[in-house]
Enzyme design. Structure first.
Site, mmCIF file in Angstrom:
data_model
loop_
_atom_site.group_PDB
_atom_site.id
_atom_site.type_symbol
_atom_site.label_atom_id
_atom_site.label_comp_id
_atom_site.label_asym_id
_atom_site.label_seq_id
_atom_site.Cartn_x
_atom_site.Cartn_y
_atom_site.Cartn_z
ATOM 1 N N CYS A 1 71.143 33.715 18.249
ATOM 2 C CA CYS A 1 70.448 34.011 19.507
ATOM 3 C C CYS A 1 71.225 35.009 20.359
ATOM 4 O O CYS A 1 70.632 35.804 21.094
ATOM 5 C CB CYS A 1 70.200 32.725 20.287
ATOM 6 S SG CYS A 1 69.073 31.595 19.442
ATOM 7 N N THR A 2 72.542 34.985 20.270
ATOM 8 C CA THR A 2 73.348 35.968 20.990
ATOM 9 C C THR A 2 72.991 37.387 20.545
ATOM 10 O O THR A 2 72.813 38.285 21.366
ATOM 11 C CB THR A 2 74.846 35.691 20.760
ATOM 12 O OG1 THR A 2 75.178 34.426 21.349
ATOM 13 C CG2 THR A 2 75.725 36.775 21.366
#
Length: 212
Positions: A45-46
């Site tokens: 997700c980063t």
């Protein structure tokens, strides 16, 4: 509730990285991409948040607003944004909803108990100006989202809303499109002039110009 295509997304107000986030007033008359994350400080997700931040000019150009959602609090979101800047070299330039009480996640059916009964799955909702769901994508935790495909689909949705056409497999901006089977020959001649007939139900024409 379980949102399906053309369902109206309900309004909500929740805390976010830009303060109180009232969904309908924020969305206005624009298209919206809402994408959820299971929690902060997750590696896949980063990279996704950074990719969306880099592509925000492309979303802006299409009249599309983007917003993320994660079940951690605002302070955690801001710390995560700092991590994204340090590790990915890009600032978070769109709001991130802090769904600490899971209220929005439950409202939008973003928690799938077979995957986890506490955190959201990684879902994308594309929402049109009438607040209707036009696309849903749900990804497994191990697979990063394809942002180019998301932009391609939005281009198709906006084009096919403006013209009586559909887009074929692997269509990209500028490729030929399909005349809808419901368009009769007379209407097709008026709208498109000429076309290529492959079968009685498959007629292709150069892509019309989408309305701005």
């Amino acid at each position: 509730m379980s949102l399906k295509l053309f369902d109206v997304v309900p309004d909500f107000t929740q805390a976010s990285t830009i303060g109180e986030f009232p969904f309908y007033p924020w969305a206005g008359r624009d298209w919206v991409v809402l994408f959820s994350h299971p929690r902060d400080f997750t590696p896949v997700c980063t990279t996704e948040l950074a990719a969306v931040a880099r592509l925000k000019p492309e979303f802006d150009r299409r009249g599309v607003k983007v917003v993320g959602l994660s079940v951690d609090p605002v302070a955690s979101h801001h710390a995560w944004a700092n991590d994204i800047l340090l590790s990915q070299g890009v600032e978070l330039n769109f709001p991130l909803i802090a769904d600490e009480d899971r209220r929005v996640s439950q409202l939008l059916d973003l928690i799938h108990p077979n995957a986890s009964d506490t955190v959201t799955v990684r879902t994308v909702l594309v929402i049109d100006p009438a607040r209707r769901v036009r696309l849903t994508l749900t990804y497994p935790a191990s697979t990063g989202r394809n942002l180019a495909e998301l932009l391609r689909t939005i281009d198709s949705l906006k084009l096919t809303d403006d013209h009586k056409v559909a887009t074929p497999a692997d269509w990209a901006q500028g490729d030929d499109v399909i005349i809808l089977p419901s368009v009769g020959e007379g209407e097709a001649r008026r709208l498109f002039g000429a076309w290529q007939t492959h079968t009685p139900y498959l007629r292709t024409v150069p892509q019309p110009v989408a309305a701005e």
